[in-house]
Design a protein around this motif. Structure first.
Motif, mmCIF file in Angstrom:
data_model
loop_
_atom_site.group_PDB
_atom_site.id
_atom_site.type_symbol
_atom_site.label_atom_id
_atom_site.label_comp_id
_atom_site.label_asym_id
_atom_site.label_seq_id
_atom_site.Cartn_x
_atom_site.Cartn_y
_atom_site.Cartn_z
ATOM 1 N N LYS A 40 0.372 -1.062 -0.404
ATOM 2 C CA LYS A 40 -0.021 -0.143 -0.148
ATOM 3 C C LYS A 40 1.329 1.679 0.154
ATOM 4 O O LYS A 40 0.700 2.014 -1.267
ATOM 5 C CB LYS A 40 -1.259 -0.259 1.560
ATOM 6 C CG LYS A 40 -1.802 1.494 1.134
ATOM 7 C CD LYS A 40 -3.063 1.111 1.978
ATOM 8 C CE LYS A 40 -4.005 2.101 1.821
ATOM 9 N NZ LYS A 40 -5.369 1.780 1.644
ATOM 10 N N GLU A 41 2.008 2.076 1.300
ATOM 11 C CA GLU A 41 2.975 2.658 0.624
ATOM 12 C C GLU A 41 3.543 2.617 -0.570
ATOM 13 O O GLU A 41 3.644 3.755 -1.084
ATOM 14 C CB GLU A 41 3.603 1.719 1.502
ATOM 15 C CG GLU A 41 3.164 2.398 2.990
ATOM 16 C CD GLU A 41 2.538 2.949 3.268
ATOM 17 O OE1 GLU A 41 3.021 4.342 3.283
ATOM 18 O OE2 GLU A 41 1.298 3.733 4.429
ATOM 19 N N THR A 50 0.371 -1.205 -10.551
ATOM 20 C CA THR A 50 -0.727 -1.294 -10.306
ATOM 21 C C THR A 50 -1.290 -0.775 -9.623
ATOM 22 O O THR A 50 -0.678 -1.025 -7.972
ATOM 23 C CB THR A 50 -1.137 -2.521 -10.793
ATOM 24 O OG1 THR A 50 -1.391 -3.111 -9.987
ATOM 25 C CG2 THR A 50 -1.437 -2.678 -12.415
ATOM 26 N N ALA A 51 -2.610 0.247 -9.000
ATOM 27 C CA ALA A 51 -3.175 0.239 -7.204
ATOM 28 C C ALA A 51 -4.726 0.674 -7.392
ATOM 29 O O ALA A 51 -4.746 0.294 -8.323
ATOM 30 C CB ALA A 51 -2.036 1.418 -6.936
ATOM 31 N N SER A 52 -4.810 0.493 -6.263
ATOM 32 C CA SER A 52 -5.901 0.301 -6.288
ATOM 33 C C SER A 52 -6.640 1.398 -5.646
ATOM 34 O O SER A 52 -6.202 2.262 -5.843
ATOM 35 C CB SER A 52 -6.824 -0.739 -5.211
ATOM 36 O OG SER A 52 -6.133 -0.428 -4.099
ATOM 37 N N LYS A 53 -8.177 2.491 -6.246
ATOM 38 C CA LYS A 53 -8.851 3.167 -5.762
ATOM 39 C C LYS A 53 -8.080 3.876 -4.049
ATOM 40 O O LYS A 53 -7.714 4.813 -3.789
ATOM 41 C CB LYS A 53 -9.598 4.443 -5.980
ATOM 42 C CG LYS A 53 -9.964 4.107 -7.724
ATOM 43 C CD LYS A 53 -11.768 4.589 -8.104
ATOM 44 C CE LYS A 53 -11.764 4.924 -9.023
ATOM 45 N NZ LYS A 53 -13.450 4.262 -9.896
ATOM 46 N N VAL A 54 -8.491 3.241 -3.374
ATOM 47 C CA VAL A 54 -8.473 2.808 -2.035
ATOM 48 C C VAL A 54 -6.733 3.067 -1.396
ATOM 49 O O VAL A 54 -7.152 4.341 -1.015
ATOM 50 C CB VAL A 54 -9.071 1.961 -0.887
ATOM 51 C CG1 VAL A 54 -8.663 1.981 0.297
ATOM 52 C CG2 VAL A 54 -10.329 1.403 -1.454
ATOM 53 N N SER A 55 -6.245 2.652 -2.168
ATOM 54 C CA SER A 55 -4.325 2.559 -1.374
ATOM 55 C C SER A 55 -4.286 4.153 -1.920
ATOM 56 O O SER A 55 -3.456 5.001 -1.677
ATOM 57 C CB SER A 55 -3.512 1.527 -2.630
ATOM 58 O OG SER A 55 -3.876 0.560 -2.107
#
Length: 108
Positions: A40-41, A50-55
């Motif tokens: 997440k960091e 790639t990364a989720s919107k929440v992250s």
């Protein structure tokens, strides 16, 4: 440790894993916690593909949140702690009360 990580993230992973194990978490769960936190960091810092919107949109980092979303809820006092508080307040019949009754008697 995820592929493509740098030394800083590897140190961060090890630190988080060791802290979780010191708290009594199993090694498997400690690795999972550490990996999720580091990933997440990395996403927040733009280090992952790639990364989720929440992250990326969450206003607080995992470290700042400090387990707010751990799904454990607020930790309540134990029956013994409530009993001691009732004893200090001289509550009558406290020895026969259960946790919920003690909570009401001491005003929590």
């Amino acid at each position: 440790m995820p592929a493509g990580s740098n030394r800083k993230r590897e140190r961060q992973y090890e630190h988080i894993k060791e802290q979780a194990e010191e708290r009594g978490t199993s090694e498997r769960r400690a690795k999972e916690i550490a990996a999720r936190t580091v990933n997440k960091e990395r996403a927040r810092a733009g280090e992952s593909k790639t990364a989720s919107k929440v992250s990326t949109r969450d206003p607080k980092s995992a470290a700042q949140r400090g387990g707010e979303r751990s799904h454990r809820g607020p930790q309540s006092p134990t029956r013994d702690q409530l009993y001691e508080e009732a004893r200090r307040k001289n509550v009558e019949g406290r020895s026969n009360m259960n946790k919920e009754q003690l909570r009401k008697a001491v005003g929590r």
